[in-house]
Write an enzyme that holds these catalytic residues in place. Structure first.
Site, PDB file in Angstrom:
ATOM      1  N   LYS A 179     -18.675 -19.088  43.034  1.00 44.37           N
ATOM      2  CA  LYS A 179     -18.121 -19.718  44.016  1.00 44.37           C
ATOM      3  C   LYS A 179     -17.571 -18.871  45.230  1.00 44.37           C
ATOM      4  CE  LYS A 179     -14.924 -21.921  46.017  1.00 44.37           C
ATOM      5  NZ  LYS A 179     -14.874 -21.535  47.219  1.00 44.37           N
ATOM      6  N   GLU A 255      -6.843 -11.027  40.700  1.00 41.43           N
ATOM      7  CA  GLU A 255      -6.495 -10.138  41.654  1.00 41.43           C
ATOM      8  C   GLU A 255      -6.164 -10.839  42.947  1.00 41.43           C
ATOM      9  OE1 GLU A 255      -9.731  -6.702  40.679  1.00 41.43           O
ATOM     10  OE2 GLU A 255      -9.573  -7.419  42.573  1.00 41.43           O
ATOM     11  N   CYS A 289      -6.344  -6.658  50.857  1.00 41.91           N
ATOM     12  CA  CYS A 289      -5.145  -6.868  49.850  1.00 41.91           C
ATOM     13  C   CYS A 289      -4.471  -5.429  49.730  1.00 41.91           C
ATOM     14  CB  CYS A 289      -5.577  -7.287  48.729  1.00 41.91           C
ATOM     15  SG  CYS A 289      -6.723  -6.187  47.718  1.00 41.91           S
ATOM     16  N   GLU A 391       3.314 -11.814  52.434  1.00 43.55           N
ATOM     17  CA  GLU A 391       1.953 -11.233  52.945  1.00 43.55           C
ATOM     18  C   GLU A 391       1.610 -12.053  54.211  1.00 43.55           C
ATOM     19  OE1 GLU A 391      -1.750 -12.550  50.807  1.00 43.55           O
ATOM     20  OE2 GLU A 391      -1.822 -10.426  50.419  1.00 43.55           O
TER      21      GLU A 391
HETATM   22  N1  NAD Z   1      -5.646  -8.261  44.942  1.00 43.58           N
HETATM   23  C1  NAD Z   1      -6.978  -8.129  45.440  1.00 43.58           C
HETATM   24  O1  NAD Z   1      -7.849  -7.348  44.802  1.00 43.58           O
HETATM   25  C2  NAD Z   1      -7.501  -9.064  46.234  1.00 43.58           C
HETATM   26  C3  NAD Z   1      -8.477  -8.898  47.081  1.00 43.58           C
HETATM   27  C4  NAD Z   1      -8.863  -9.753  48.173  1.00 43.58           C
HETATM   28  C5  NAD Z   1      -7.858 -10.703  48.743  1.00 43.58           C
HETATM   29  N2  NAD Z   1      -6.745 -10.877  48.174  1.00 43.58           N
HETATM   30  C6  NAD Z   1      -5.996 -11.892  48.461  1.00 43.58           C
HETATM   31  O2  NAD Z   1      -6.803 -13.223  48.807  1.00 43.58           O
HETATM   32  C7  NAD Z   1      -6.027 -13.831  49.802  1.00 43.58           C
HETATM   33  C8  NAD Z   1      -7.118 -14.055  51.116  1.00 43.58           C
HETATM   34  O3  NAD Z   1      -8.253 -14.530  50.539  1.00 43.58           O
HETATM   35  P1  NAD Z   1      -8.364 -16.123  50.406  1.00 43.58           P
HETATM   36  O4  NAD Z   1      -7.673 -16.693  51.691  1.00 43.58           O
HETATM   37  O5  NAD Z   1      -9.860 -16.617  50.429  1.00 43.58           O
HETATM   38  O6  NAD Z   1      -7.589 -16.580  49.316  1.00 43.58           O
HETATM   39  P2  NAD Z   1      -7.509 -18.175  48.773  1.00 43.58           P
HETATM   40  O7  NAD Z   1      -6.798 -18.235  47.679  1.00 43.58           O
HETATM   41  O8  NAD Z   1      -7.375 -19.080  49.990  1.00 43.58           O
HETATM   42  O9  NAD Z   1      -9.166 -18.607  48.307  1.00 43.58           O
HETATM   43  C9  NAD Z   1      -9.778 -17.556  47.685  1.00 43.58           C
HETATM   44  C10 NAD Z   1     -10.922 -18.321  46.891  1.00 43.58           C
HETATM   45  O10 NAD Z   1     -10.401 -19.217  46.145  1.00 43.58           O
HETATM   46  C11 NAD Z   1     -10.989 -20.548  46.247  1.00 43.58           C
HETATM   47  N3  NAD Z   1      -9.703 -21.614  45.908  1.00 43.58           N
HETATM   48  C12 NAD Z   1      -8.869 -21.957  46.751  1.00 43.58           C
HETATM   49  N4  NAD Z   1      -8.027 -22.971  46.038  1.00 43.58           N
HETATM   50  C13 NAD Z   1      -8.583 -23.273  44.851  1.00 43.58           C
HETATM   51  C14 NAD Z   1      -8.415 -23.842  43.614  1.00 43.58           C
HETATM   52  N5  NAD Z   1      -7.346 -24.891  43.503  1.00 43.58           N
HETATM   53  N6  NAD Z   1      -9.155 -23.906  42.550  1.00 43.58           N
HETATM   54  C15 NAD Z   1     -10.152 -22.905  42.686  1.00 43.58           C
HETATM   55  N7  NAD Z   1     -10.578 -22.277  43.781  1.00 43.58           N
HETATM   56  C16 NAD Z   1      -9.795 -21.920  44.683  1.00 43.58           C
HETATM   57  C17 NAD Z   1     -11.281 -20.554  47.833  1.00 43.58           C
HETATM   58  O11 NAD Z   1     -12.184 -21.454  48.302  1.00 43.58           O
HETATM   59  C18 NAD Z   1     -11.768 -19.147  47.685  1.00 43.58           C
HETATM   60  O12 NAD Z   1     -13.280 -19.257  47.519  1.00 43.58           O
HETATM   61  C19 NAD Z   1      -4.920 -13.007  50.210  1.00 43.58           C
HETATM   62  O13 NAD Z   1      -3.842 -13.283  49.726  1.00 43.58           O
HETATM   63  C20 NAD Z   1      -5.220 -11.559  49.694  1.00 43.58           C
HETATM   64  O14 NAD Z   1      -4.177 -10.671  49.530  1.00 43.58           O
HETATM   65  C21 NAD Z   1      -6.566 -10.073  46.858  1.00 43.58           C
HETATM   66  O1  6OH Z   2      -8.908  -7.106  49.439  1.00 43.24           O
HETATM   67  C1  6OH Z   2      -8.763  -6.441  48.487  1.00 43.24           C
HETATM   68  C2  6OH Z   2      -9.699  -5.504  47.949  1.00 43.24           C
HETATM   69  C3  6OH Z   2     -10.144  -5.444  46.647  1.00 43.24           C
HETATM   70  C4  6OH Z   2     -11.122  -4.260  46.552  1.00 43.24           C
HETATM   71  C5  6OH Z   2     -11.495  -4.014  45.288  1.00 43.24           C
HETATM   72  O2  6OH Z   2     -11.485  -4.663  44.277  1.00 43.24           O
HETATM   73  C6  6OH Z   2     -12.485  -2.791  44.995  1.00 43.24           C
HETATM   74  O3  6OH Z   2     -12.530  -1.848  45.997  1.00 43.24           O
HETATM   75  O4  6OH Z   2     -12.929  -2.662  43.760  1.00 43.24           O
END
Ligand code: NAD
Ligand code: 6OH
Length: 487
Positions: A179, A255, A289, A391
Site C-alpha cells: 500500500k 523505519e 527522514c 519532527e
Molecule cells: N525512517 C525512515 O527511513 C523514514 C523514511 C521515510 C519517511 N519516514 C517518516 O515518514 C513520515 C512521512 O511520511 P508519511 O506522512 O507518509 O507517514 P504516515 O505515517 O502518515 O503514512 C505512511 C504510510 O502509512 C499509511 N498509514 C497511515 N496510518 C496508517 C494506519 N493506521 N495503518 C496502516 N497504514 C497507515 C499511510 O497511508 C502511508 O501509506 C515522516 O515522519 C518521516 O520521518 C521515515
Molecule cells: O526518508 C527516509 C529515507 C530512507 C532511505 C532509505 O531507506 C534508503 O536509502 O535505503
C-alpha cells in the site's frame, strides 16, 4: 472535461478499477493529476488471500536463483520505462527532474538487483557439537519465507522506499500486499504494470491504494493471514500499526520519524561542512527522514557558519520540476505545507531568530497554487523548544553553538528520536569516539546520505524497530529455524 486517468488496484494478477476513487493532486500547481481506486475491506481481504494462496502455488517452489532472475527482469522492466517512472514520481511529488533521475529511479532498480543477488549468495550457519558420550550433533539453519508481508510506504521517496522493502521480501520467497501513500500512488501503479509484464505469478505481488485508519492501510495490517508488516512512516503511525498487529504477534520492521542532528566542529573543512549541512537540511525539500533539523556548530565558527549556510539557503532555487537549475520542489501537499507553516509560526512564538525564510515564495503563476515554502534557518531557540524537538519534515533547521564534545553529545542525544547524525570534523579519532556514543542508527562522518545497501539501516528510540539492509533484510524477511541431527 476528460475524465482523469485512473490508477487501478492489482489483485491476484488482475488490474481492478471497481471501487471508490480519490484524487491525486499536483503539489506544483494544485491541479488534478489522476484518481486512484481506494481499496475497500473486501478488496484488501481478497489481495491478502491471493497472496496467501500464491505461497502454495508455483512461487512456493521457486528456488532463490529463479526468484532472483525474475527480480532482475522486474529491474529490467523499470529500466525500460525509466522516463515513465520519472514522470510519475515527479508528477506526484513535484521534485526536480534531476533528483528523480539520479536518486529515485537508480535506487529502485538497485533495490531489486541487490537483494536478488544477496539472496542467491546467502549462505547459512551450521556447526558440529561433540557429545560427552563421544557422539556428535550436527546443527544447520533452514531459511523459509515468512509468508504474506504487508508493505506500507510513505510519500517522501515513494518508489525508493516501496522497492527497498519489495526487493528483499520477494527475493526471500514471500508474497506481498503493498500500500503506497495516498499522496503518491502513481509510481506504484506503474510498478504493477512492470511486475505483470515480467511474469510475476498471480498473487505474489498485490497493490492496494488507499489511506490509513479506516481504509486500506488499516484493513491490511488487521488481516489475519499476514505474517509481517514492513512499514515506513511517522512514529505515531508505527505505534498504531503495532497495536493493530499485537494480538496476532506479527513480525514488524519499522523505519519511522527523526529529528536528526549535524555537529560541525571548528576543525572541519569549512566549505565542505557548509555544503554538507545545506544538502542534509534542504535535500528533497527537507522531506527525507534522515534530513538535518538540528545543527550544532562549535562556537569559534558559529557566526561565520550561520552566515555561510544562510547564503547557501538563499541561493537555492525553488521551481518547476523541469526548470533548469531548480533545486527545490514543493512539499508533497498543501496539507503538509500547512503543517510546516504552523512550525514557522510556532518558531516565532517560541522566540526564534529567523535567519532566512519562514514564509512561502510568491511566483505570480500557477505555482502559487502549489505547496512551496522557502528554505528556513532559525537560531536562538532553547533545546526544549518544540521546534527543536519535534519532527517538522520540511526545509528547515535550527542552529545552536556548543563549546565541547561532552556538551554537544548530551544535547544531540537529548531527543525522543534516534535515526541519523552527521559529524563534520577532520579529527577522525574524535569522530570514531563520538560515533559510538551518539544514540542513533546511522552516523555519517564528513558525509550525508551516502548509502551502501548492504549496511544496516534503521533507527533507535521513536525512529524505528529493527534494521533492514544487506543480511538484516534477508533475516527479517525469513522464517529461520535450526535443525539438529544426532550423528
Ligand atoms: N525512517 C525512515 O527511513 C523514514 C523514511 C521515510 C519517511 N519516514 C517518516 O515518514 C513520515 C512521512 O511520511 P508519511 O506522512 O507518509 O507517514 P504516515 O505515517 O502518515 O503514512 C505512511 C504510510 O502509512 C499509511 N498509514 C497511515 N496510518 C496508517 C494506519 N493506521 N495503518 C496502516 N497504514 C497507515 C499511510 O497511508 C502511508 O501509506 C515522516 O515522519 C518521516 O520521518 C521515515
Ligand atoms: O526518508 C527516509 C529515507 C530512507 C532511505 C532509505 O531507506 C534508503 O536509502 O535505503
Amino acid at each position: 472535461m476528460s475524465r482523469p486517468a485512473l490508477l487501478p488496484l492489482y489483485i491476484n494478477g488482475r488490474f481492478e478499477e471497481e471501487g471508490a476513487r480519490f484524487d491525486n493532486i499536483s503539489p506544483v500547481d494544485g491541479r488534478l493529476l489522476s484518481q486512484a481506486v481506494e481499496a475497500d475491506a473486501a478488496q484488501v481481504a481478497r489481495a491478502v488471500q491471493a497472496a496467501s494462496d500464491a505461497l502454495q502455488g508455483p512461487w512456493g517452489r521457486y528456488s532463490a536463483p529463479e526468484r532472483a532472475a525474475l527480480l532482475h527482469k522486474v529491474a529490467d522492466g523499470i529500466q525500460a520505462r525509466f522516463d515513465d517512472f520519472v514522470a510519475a514520481e515527479v508528477a506526484d511529488t513535484g521534485r526536480p527532474l534531476h533528483l528523480a533521475r539520479t536518486l529515485d529511479l537508480p535506487r529502485a532498480i538497485a533495490n531489486f538487483r541487490t537483494f536478488a543477488d544477496l539472496a542467491v549468495a546467502q549462505i547459512d550457519d551450521c556447526c558440529e557439537t561433540p557429545q560427552a558420550d563421544g557422539g556428535l550433533l550436527f546443527n544447520y539453519t533452514v531459511r523459509k519465507p515468512l509468508g504474506v508481508v504487508a508493505v506500507i510506504a510513505p510519500w517522501n521517496l515513494p518508489l525508493l522506499l516501496l522497492t527497498w522493502k519489495l526487493g528483499p521480501a520477494l527475493a526471500m520467497g514471500n508474497t506481498v500486499v503493498c500500500k503506497p501513500s495516498e499522496e503518491t500512488p502513481s509510481s506504484a501503479a506503474l510498478l504493477a504494470e512492470v511486475m505483470d509484464k515480467a511474469g510475476i505469478p498471480a498473487g505474489v505481488f498485490n497493490l492496494v491504494h488507499g489511506f490509513g485508519p479506516g481504509s486500506a492501510g488499516e484493513f491490511l495490517t488487521r488481516a489475519p493471514q499476514i505474517s509481517a508488516v514492513s512499514f515506513t512512516g511517522e512514529s505515531r503511525t508505527g505505534s498504531a500499526i503495532m497495536k493493530a498487529v499485537a494480538d496476532g504477534v506479527k513480525d514488524i520492521s519499522f523505519e519511522l520519524g527523526g529529528k536528526n542532528a549535524a555537529v560541525v566542529f571548528a576543525d572541519a573543512d569549512f566549505d565542505t561542512a557548509v555544503a554538507g549541512v545545506a544538502r542534509s537540511s534542504f535535500f528533497n525539500t527537507g522531506q527525507v527522514c534522515l534530513c538535518t533539523e538540528r545543527v550544532y556548530v562549535e562556537r569559534p565558527i558559529f557566526d561565520r557558519f550561520v552566515a555561510a549556510l544562510k547564503a547557501r539557503a538563499e541561493a537555492l532555487k525553488p521551481g518547476y520540476p523541469d526548470e533548469d537549475g531548480v533545486d527545490l520542489g514543493p512539499l508533497v501537499s498543501r496539507q503538509h505545507r500547512d503543517k510546516v507553516l504552523s512550525y514557522f509560526a510556532l518558531a516565532r512564538e517560541e522566540g526564534a531568530v529567523v535567519v532566512t525564510g519562514g514564509e512561502t515564495p510568491r511566483f505570480g503563476d500557477a505555482r502559487d497554487q502549489g505547496a512551496y515554502v522557502r528554505p528556513t534557518i532559525w537560531t536562538g531557540l532553547p533545546d526544549h523548544a518544540r521546534c527543536v524537538r519535534e519532527e517538522i519534515f520540511g526545509p528547515v533547521c535550527h542552529i545552536a553553538p556548543f563549546d565541547d564534545e561532552e556538551e554537544v553529545l548530551r544535547r544531540v542525544n537529548d531527543s525522543p528520536y534516534g535515526l541519523a547524525c552527521a559529524l563534520w570534523t577532520q579529527r577522525l579519532d574524535r569522530a570514531h569516539r563520538l560515533a559510538r556514543r551518539v544514540q542513533v542508527g546511522i552516523v555519517w562522518v564528513n558525509a550525508w546520505y551516502a548509502r551502501d545497501l548492504r549496511t544496516p539501516f534503521g533507527g533507535s528510540k521513536l525512529s524505528g524497530l529493527g534494521r533492514e539492509g544487506g543480511r538484516h533484510s534477508l533475516d527479517f524477511y525469513s522464517d529461520i529455524s535450526n535443525v539438529c541431527v544426532k550423528l
